[in-house]
Structure formats: C-alpha cells, structure tokens
Design an enzyme around this catalytic site. Sequence first.
Site, PDB file in Angstrom:
ATOM      1  N   ARG A 194      70.295  68.357  73.876  1.00 45.74           N
ATOM      2  CA  ARG A 194      70.573  69.217  72.729  1.00 45.74           C
ATOM      3  C   ARG A 194      70.552  68.346  71.481  1.00 45.74           C
ATOM      4  NH1 ARG A 194      69.320  72.842  75.449  1.00 45.74           N
ATOM      5  NH2 ARG A 194      70.505  74.700  76.036  1.00 45.74           N
TER       6      ARG A 194
ATOM      7  N   GLU B  76      68.172  73.224  64.838  1.00 46.25           N
ATOM      8  CA  GLU B  76      66.993  73.998  65.226  1.00 46.25           C
ATOM      9  C   GLU B  76      67.009  75.377  64.606  1.00 46.25           C
ATOM     10  OE1 GLU B  76      66.559  72.106  69.589  1.00 46.25           O
ATOM     11  OE2 GLU B  76      66.007  74.214  69.470  1.00 46.25           O
TER      12      GLU B  76
ATOM     13  N   HIS C  53      61.235  72.060  71.313  1.00 46.68           N
ATOM     14  CA  HIS C  53      62.098  72.501  72.423  1.00 46.68           C
ATOM     15  C   HIS C  53      61.276  73.092  73.584  1.00 46.68           C
ATOM     16  CE1 HIS C  53      66.555  73.671  73.228  1.00 46.68           C
ATOM     17  NE2 HIS C  53      65.911  73.452  74.357  1.00 46.68           N
TER      18      HIS C  53
HETATM   19  C1  DGY Z   1      67.943  74.929  78.645  1.00 41.06           C
HETATM   20  O1  DGY Z   1      67.681  75.596  79.657  1.00 41.06           O
HETATM   21  O2  DGY Z   1      69.098  74.629  78.343  1.00 41.06           O
HETATM   22  C2  DGY Z   1      66.796  74.456  77.823  1.00 41.06           C
HETATM   23  O3  DGY Z   1      67.161  73.862  76.661  1.00 41.06           O
HETATM   24  C3  DGY Z   1      65.782  75.557  77.632  1.00 41.06           C
HETATM   25  O4  DGY Z   1      65.133  75.614  78.825  1.00 41.06           O
END
Ligand code: DGY
Length: 315
Positions: A224, A253, A271
């Site tokens: 993240r 984001e 992402h």
């Molecule tokens: C998640 O699943 O947490 C990703 O960031 C998106 O697939």
Amino acid sequence: MKQVTERFEVDLWDGEGAMPRDRLLERIAGKVGAITLLTEQVDGAFLDAAGPQLVIVANYAVGFDNIDVDQCTKRGILATNTPDVLTETTADTAWALLMAAGRRIAEGDRFLRSGTPWTWGPEMMLGQDVHGKVLGVVGFGRIGQSVARRAKGFGMSVRYYDVFRPSSDVERELNAEYRELDELLAEADFVSIHVALTPETRHLFGPEQFRRMKPTAVLVNTSRGPVIDEAALVDALRADELFAAGLDVFEREPEVHPGLLELDNATVIPHLGSATVETRDAMGFLAVENLTAALGGRRPPTLINPDAWERREGG
Ligand code: DGY
C-alpha cells in the site's frame, strides 16, 4: 456475477472509475450485502447509511485498510477479503518491478521511444545485477514468502523482517534469515515491501530508512502506498541515496507524486499487482462466495472478523 444476479436483486455500479461517495452512501441504504473495492471507504458513515440490515461487506482485495473492521465487528457485520487467490500474481508483479527498476527497463523503453540517436556503448544505461544478490523482504506473509521463493531461481539469499516469525521450516525452505528492519535495510540489495497498511506501518519507510539502505539498492512496493513517505522517497531517489524504486502503489492514489514522474530511476505502474485475467476472476468468485455464504447463513470462507460471526451466531 450470475450466482449473485440469479439469487439476489443487485444494484450494480458500472460507471467509469470508483463510485462517487455521495452516490455510494445513497445507494447502499437498505442493502443486505455489499461487494466493495479498495476505492470504497467502509467506515462509520458507510455503515450508518447502509442500515442495521447489512450482513456482509465482501471486499474484492486482500488488503482491507479501506474497511473499519472494528466498526463492522461492533455492529455484527461480517467483513471478508480475497486472500490466497492473488498471492502468486502479486509476487510476479513485485518481481517484474524489481527487474524493471534494477535493469532500467522502463527507462530504456522511454529512451527508444523518444527517438534519441544512440549507439551501443559499454557504459550505456548500466543497471544492477539481480542474480546472486541479497533480497530483503519486509512483511513475510503469503505474498512476501512467494516473492522469496522466486529468489531461489536467481541464486539470491533472502533476509526478511516481520513482526510475526514463520516456523523454522518456512525459513529453511526459503533459505530466509530473520533480521531487524534496520539490519535488513543495510544488508539488502533489493527490498520488497509486503506489509498490510496499519497505523504502525504508515510511513514505515521514510528518510531514516532510505539513509540506511545501500546507494545501489532497489526498493519495490506492491503493498500500500502510504507505507512509504513518498516525498521523502523522491528526495532519496533524487539524491541517489537509492539506485531505483519500482512502485505499484502510491500514497494518495490515484495521484502520483509529480517528483516520481520526473525521475528516471522510478518505475511506476498503476496498482496492477493482481491485474491478470485469471486472478481478477478468482478474486471475483471468492468475493461472491463470501457474499452468498453470509447471506445464506453460512460462515464466509475468508472472514476477517470472526468476532462478528460469533456475535451473529450468539444472536
Ligand atoms: C489487494 O488485493 O489488496 C490489491 O491491492 C488489489 O488486488
């Protein structure tokens, strides 16, 4: 989707991009279940707007920092995510970024497209060797371990940091040694981040951590964005405190720090960690399975808050 539409009345958002917050709060009212994306904040306001009949929030992502799990649990609302089905794909993406940033692949592509005249030269666009180096994995859960597993094929040795230690069998199988974070940063040639976003991991990487890393090191983040202080990373990359970064996720984001976009030693993608046809299908099936289980009175397979289930079962 058919499993849902055949059995339930569905209110589907198929507009461009994320559903605007005001529409979401309007349309969630009275629903018994919701399949949410990481772009939807499931907080007190969302749960208030939904109403007390809401049974489940099935997140279409393994990460669930967009969900206020405590609020869900207090209200007896089940919350689920989509682990496992995206582990290998996300590990592949981390490796794609690691290779691309270390070997200047995106920069080379941009260079050719710019039409700049060139001839081969011994010192042209030199990168960092990947094979035989030290890979540092920060966050050694499912995805971190899968990233480590791939390192074997490159003859790399693995150091990892996590607040949870896996069994010694896992360490042995992956040839991975535990290090405190500061030690790992000083030792690793490549650092790949795989922690969940929590108050403890927000800005886990900032100026101090970048200073500890080797100036030849490559940093990869597919977890993240807010785990990295993005402005500090821009400064570190500019000052050549690090060789390069490969980033799939960003602090704010969909915004990307403008400094990153100017830097040739930052490889950035929007992402895409789990973005393959097979994996996105699998995530969808799992989210639907969670939803239909909960609405059918069964415990969803990948429940995040078992206490909410106990609360519901206990009446
Ligand atoms: C998640 O699943 O947490 C990703 O960031 C998106 O697939």
